[in-house]
Design a protein around this motif. Structure first.
Motif, PDB file in Angstrom:
ATOM      1  N   GLN A 102     -42.879  -4.118 -24.794  1.00 51.25           N
ATOM      2  CA  GLN A 102     -43.974  -3.161 -24.945  1.00 51.25           C
ATOM      3  C   GLN A 102     -45.159  -3.884 -25.559  1.00 51.25           C
ATOM      4  OE1 GLN A 102     -42.891   0.203 -27.369  1.00 51.25           O
ATOM      5  NE2 GLN A 102     -45.018   0.719 -27.820  1.00 51.25           N
ATOM      6  N   SER A 103     -46.356  -3.655 -25.006  1.00 47.26           N
ATOM      7  CA  SER A 103     -47.532  -4.364 -25.499  1.00 47.26           C
ATOM      8  C   SER A 103     -48.769  -3.498 -25.321  1.00 47.26           C
ATOM      9  CB  SER A 103     -47.723  -5.678 -24.729  1.00 47.26           C
ATOM     10  OG  SER A 103     -48.285  -5.425 -23.448  1.00 47.26           O
ATOM     11  N   LYS A 104     -49.903  -3.999 -25.817  1.00 43.97           N
ATOM     12  CA  LYS A 104     -51.175  -3.298 -25.634  1.00 43.97           C
ATOM     13  C   LYS A 104     -51.646  -3.343 -24.190  1.00 43.97           C
ATOM     14  CE  LYS A 104     -52.926  -3.482 -30.330  1.00 43.97           C
ATOM     15  NZ  LYS A 104     -54.059  -3.770 -31.225  1.00 43.97           N
ATOM     16  N   SER A 105     -50.972  -4.117 -23.352  1.00 38.75           N
ATOM     17  CA  SER A 105     -51.271  -4.160 -21.915  1.00 38.75           C
ATOM     18  C   SER A 105     -50.161  -3.505 -21.106  1.00 38.75           C
ATOM     19  CB  SER A 105     -51.485  -5.609 -21.467  1.00 38.75           C
ATOM     20  OG  SER A 105     -52.648  -6.150 -22.049  1.00 38.75           O
ATOM     21  N   GLY A 106     -49.406  -2.612 -21.724  1.00 39.84           N
ATOM     22  CA  GLY A 106     -48.335  -1.924 -21.028  1.00 39.84           C
ATOM     23  C   GLY A 106     -47.013  -2.666 -21.135  1.00 39.84           C
ATOM     24  N   ILE A 107     -46.059  -2.277 -20.278  1.00 37.68           N
ATOM     25  CA  ILE A 107     -44.751  -2.905 -20.274  1.00 37.68           C
ATOM     26  C   ILE A 107     -44.816  -4.222 -19.490  1.00 37.68           C
ATOM     27  CG2 ILE A 107     -42.358  -2.711 -19.512  1.00 37.68           C
ATOM     28  CD1 ILE A 107     -42.925  -0.950 -21.860  1.00 37.68           C
ATOM     29  N   LEU A 108     -44.366  -5.286 -20.123  1.00 33.92           N
ATOM     30  CA  LEU A 108     -44.273  -6.601 -19.509  1.00 33.92           C
ATOM     31  C   LEU A 108     -42.797  -6.969 -19.427  1.00 33.92           C
ATOM     32  CD1 LEU A 108     -46.914  -8.353 -21.815  1.00 33.92           C
ATOM     33  CD2 LEU A 108     -47.363  -7.109 -19.685  1.00 33.92           C
ATOM     34  N   THR A 109     -42.444  -7.804 -18.462  1.00 32.73           N
ATOM     35  CA  THR A 109     -41.065  -8.276 -18.405  1.00 32.73           C
ATOM     36  C   THR A 109     -41.032  -9.794 -18.378  1.00 32.73           C
ATOM     37  OG1 THR A 109     -40.908  -8.252 -15.982  1.00 32.73           O
ATOM     38  CG2 THR A 109     -40.320  -6.221 -17.141  1.00 32.73           C
ATOM     39  N   ALA A 110     -39.933 -10.345 -18.895  1.00 40.34           N
ATOM     40  CA  ALA A 110     -39.654 -11.781 -18.853  1.00 40.34           C
ATOM     41  C   ALA A 110     -38.253 -11.934 -18.289  1.00 40.34           C
ATOM     42  CB  ALA A 110     -39.759 -12.399 -20.239  1.00 40.34           C
ATOM     43  N   ARG A 111     -38.123 -12.684 -17.192  1.00 40.09           N
ATOM     44  CA  ARG A 111     -36.851 -12.785 -16.473  1.00 40.09           C
ATOM     45  C   ARG A 111     -36.431 -14.244 -16.352  1.00 40.09           C
ATOM     46  NH1 ARG A 111     -36.421 -13.806 -11.171  1.00 40.09           N
ATOM     47  NH2 ARG A 111     -38.620 -13.235 -10.823  1.00 40.09           N
ATOM     48  N   ARG A 112     -35.138 -14.504 -16.582  1.00 40.59           N
ATOM     49  CA  ARG A 112     -34.620 -15.852 -16.356  1.00 40.59           C
ATOM     50  C   ARG A 112     -34.662 -16.187 -14.871  1.00 40.59           C
ATOM     51  NH1 ARG A 112     -30.717 -17.293 -20.828  1.00 40.59           N
ATOM     52  NH2 ARG A 112     -30.002 -15.351 -21.805  1.00 40.59           N
ATOM     53  N   ASP A 113     -35.035 -17.431 -14.567  1.00 40.64           N
ATOM     54  CA  ASP A 113     -34.967 -17.949 -13.200  1.00 40.64           C
ATOM     55  C   ASP A 113     -34.522 -19.400 -13.312  1.00 40.64           C
ATOM     56  OD1 ASP A 113     -35.232 -18.753 -10.594  1.00 40.64           O
ATOM     57  OD2 ASP A 113     -37.276 -18.037 -10.338  1.00 40.64           O
ATOM     58  N   GLY A 114     -33.207 -19.611 -13.407  1.00 42.63           N
ATOM     59  CA  GLY A 114     -32.699 -20.949 -13.707  1.00 42.63           C
ATOM     60  C   GLY A 114     -33.148 -21.355 -15.090  1.00 42.63           C
ATOM     61  N   GLU A 115     -33.734 -22.535 -15.217  1.00 41.25           N
ATOM     62  CA  GLU A 115     -34.265 -22.993 -16.492  1.00 41.25           C
ATOM     63  C   GLU A 115     -35.632 -22.386 -16.794  1.00 41.25           C
ATOM     64  OE1 GLU A 115     -32.681 -24.991 -18.750  1.00 41.25           O
ATOM     65  OE2 GLU A 115     -30.967 -24.694 -17.414  1.00 41.25           O
ATOM     66  N   ALA A 116     -36.260 -21.829 -15.774  1.00 43.28           N
ATOM     67  CA  ALA A 116     -37.601 -21.263 -15.946  1.00 43.28           C
ATOM     68  C   ALA A 116     -37.527 -19.806 -16.381  1.00 43.28           C
ATOM     69  CB  ALA A 116     -38.379 -21.389 -14.643  1.00 43.28           C
ATOM     70  N   ILE A 117     -38.683 -19.275 -16.756  1.00 41.04           N
ATOM     71  CA  ILE A 117     -38.848 -17.868 -17.099  1.00 41.04           C
ATOM     72  C   ILE A 117     -40.018 -17.335 -16.277  1.00 41.04           C
ATOM     73  CG2 ILE A 117     -39.470 -16.229 -18.920  1.00 41.04           C
ATOM     74  CD1 ILE A 117     -38.126 -18.189 -20.910  1.00 41.04           C
ATOM     75  N   VAL A 118     -39.831 -16.137 -15.698  1.00 39.24           N
ATOM     76  CA  VAL A 118     -40.869 -15.497 -14.895  1.00 39.24           C
ATOM     77  C   VAL A 118     -41.396 -14.283 -15.654  1.00 39.24           C
ATOM     78  CG1 VAL A 118     -41.451 -14.385 -12.711  1.00 39.24           C
ATOM     79  CG2 VAL A 118     -39.798 -16.275 -12.747  1.00 39.24           C
ATOM     80  N   LEU A 119     -42.695 -14.263 -15.896  1.00 38.81           N
ATOM     81  CA  LEU A 119     -43.358 -13.148 -16.561  1.00 38.81           C
ATOM     82  C   LEU A 119     -43.977 -12.227 -15.514  1.00 38.81           C
ATOM     83  CD1 LEU A 119     -45.308 -15.122 -19.326  1.00 38.81           C
ATOM     84  CD2 LEU A 119     -42.988 -14.179 -19.475  1.00 38.81           C
ATOM     85  N   ASN A 120     -43.841 -10.927 -15.706  1.00 39.71           N
ATOM     86  CA  ASN A 120     -44.462  -9.938 -14.830  1.00 39.71           C
ATOM     87  C   ASN A 120     -45.608  -9.300 -15.601  1.00 39.71           C
ATOM     88  OD1 ASN A 120     -45.165  -7.640 -13.354  1.00 39.71           O
ATOM     89  ND2 ASN A 120     -43.066  -7.230 -12.694  1.00 39.71           N
ATOM     90  N   PHE A 121     -46.850  -9.664 -15.216  1.00 38.82           N
ATOM     91  CA  PHE A 121     -48.050  -9.276 -15.945  1.00 38.82           C
ATOM     92  C   PHE A 121     -48.997  -8.481 -15.044  1.00 38.82           C
ATOM     93  CE2 PHE A 121     -48.895 -12.087 -19.883  1.00 38.82           C
ATOM     94  CZ  PHE A 121     -47.600 -11.915 -20.326  1.00 38.82           C
ATOM     95  N   PRO A 122     -49.906  -7.710 -15.628  1.00 37.01           N
ATOM     96  CA  PRO A 122     -50.909  -7.001 -14.818  1.00 37.01           C
ATOM     97  C   PRO A 122     -51.992  -7.953 -14.321  1.00 37.01           C
ATOM     98  CG  PRO A 122     -51.279  -6.589 -17.147  1.00 37.01           C
ATOM     99  CD  PRO A 122     -49.995  -7.358 -17.061  1.00 37.01           C
ATOM    100  N   ALA A 123     -52.343  -7.816 -13.029  1.00 38.25           N
ATOM    101  CA  ALA A 123     -53.484  -8.555 -12.497  1.00 38.25           C
ATOM    102  C   ALA A 123     -54.757  -8.081 -13.180  1.00 38.25           C
ATOM    103  CB  ALA A 123     -53.581  -8.355 -10.990  1.00 38.25           C
ATOM    104  N   GLN A 124     -55.749  -8.967 -13.246  1.00 33.72           N
ATOM    105  CA  GLN A 124     -57.010  -8.664 -13.930  1.00 33.72           C
ATOM    106  C   GLN A 124     -58.153  -8.665 -12.906  1.00 33.72           C
ATOM    107  OE1 GLN A 124     -56.965  -8.059 -17.446  1.00 33.72           O
ATOM    108  NE2 GLN A 124     -54.768  -8.087 -17.001  1.00 33.72           N
TER     109      GLN A 124
END
Length: 274
Positions: A102-124
């Protein structure tokens, strides 16, 4: 004198090795500190961002996250979110594959992708703007082919150039940019190499940061622009700061998925007087 001890981590985000990408401090909390104390911690850390998060008891999110530069709280930050997710997954024992924030920009997610992490953010989204003369002078370049403002904040200027070399070699007058009422200036151009689609930089001395090294938020600005220009949904951005870093960006409607690696630099304790 008695004191309260808080854990602190420093993580290099959007990089596979130390001393590259963008360093962020991460401070997990059991409950929120006063805003002024969190601002002082961020100032003491003297990094572009310090992230604080608190576990949420119920609702749509797992944690509530906030971000502070050395001088102000900001509504969205990519690299400190990536750093926070890295700490949660790799240091604090979170076992699931996705974290909801939960953030001031709404709900964000962080997902494992192997060793990487994928963030789901709002486009600007962007709105067209006339390039102010003082910004053109401060950047020592009036050759921008387009000028915009970030619509959601009506703050950051976004200048588009047709030559990546202009972006790479720009030497702004930070004393002029520091006087802007606006938050910062993003400069971007199509890539001049095969390993990315666009080259960008982000100057924001008004917030105590002359140049941010590798910025997740900024790629939520430039990735949709260049995805539309190139006809691609997946674009690779390179941020041409002195540390430098690549961000893999996938544009899906009004969201941008930012993929990157992170590396732990240090962990320790903050001692606050009671």
């Amino acid at each position: 004198m008695t004191h309260t001890s808080l854990p602190v981590y420093q993580v290099d985000a959007f990089t596979s090795h130390l001393f590259a990408g963008n360093p962020a401090a991460v401070v997990p909390l059991e409950r929120w500190l006063p805003d002024g104390v969190m601002q002082q911690i961020a100032m003491e850390n003297n990094l572009s961002e310090t992230a604080f998060f608190v576990k949420v008891a119920d609702g749509d999110a797992d944690y509530h996250i906030r971000w502070f530069t050395p001088t102000v709280e900001v509504p969205l930050c990519g690299h400190a979110t990536l750093a926070s997710a890295y700490v949660l997954f790799n240091q604090l024992g979170v076992t699931g594959d996705e974290i909801r924030l939960q953030s001031k920009s709404g709900i964000l997610t962080a997902r494992r992708d192997g060793e990487a992490i994928v963030l789901n953010f709002p486009a600007q989204p962007l709105t067209e703007e006339v390039l102010p003369e003082n910004i053109a002078s401060a950047l020592s370049s009036d050759r921008a082919v387009a000028c915009f403002k970030v619509a959601s904040r009506d703050t950051d200027y976004v200048l588009v150039y047709d030559d990546a070399g202009t972006v790479r070699h720009m030497t702004p007058d930070m004393s002029v940019l520091a006087t802007l009422a606006e938050r910062g200036v993003i400069v971007t151009a199509p890539s001049d190499s095969d390993d990315c689609d666009m080259v960008s930089r982000y100057f924001l001395p008004a917030l105590g940061i002359n140049e941010d090294p590798v910025t997740g938020y900024m790629h939520c600005v430039v990735a949709p622009y260049w995805a539309l220009k190139t006809g691609k949904t997946n674009v690779i951005g390179y941020q041409a700061s002195s540390r430098g870093g690549f961000i893999d960006c996938t544009v899906k409607g009004d969201r941008v998925h930012l993929k990157g690696l992170a590396v732990l630099y240090l962990k320790g304790e903050i001692f606050l007087p009671d």
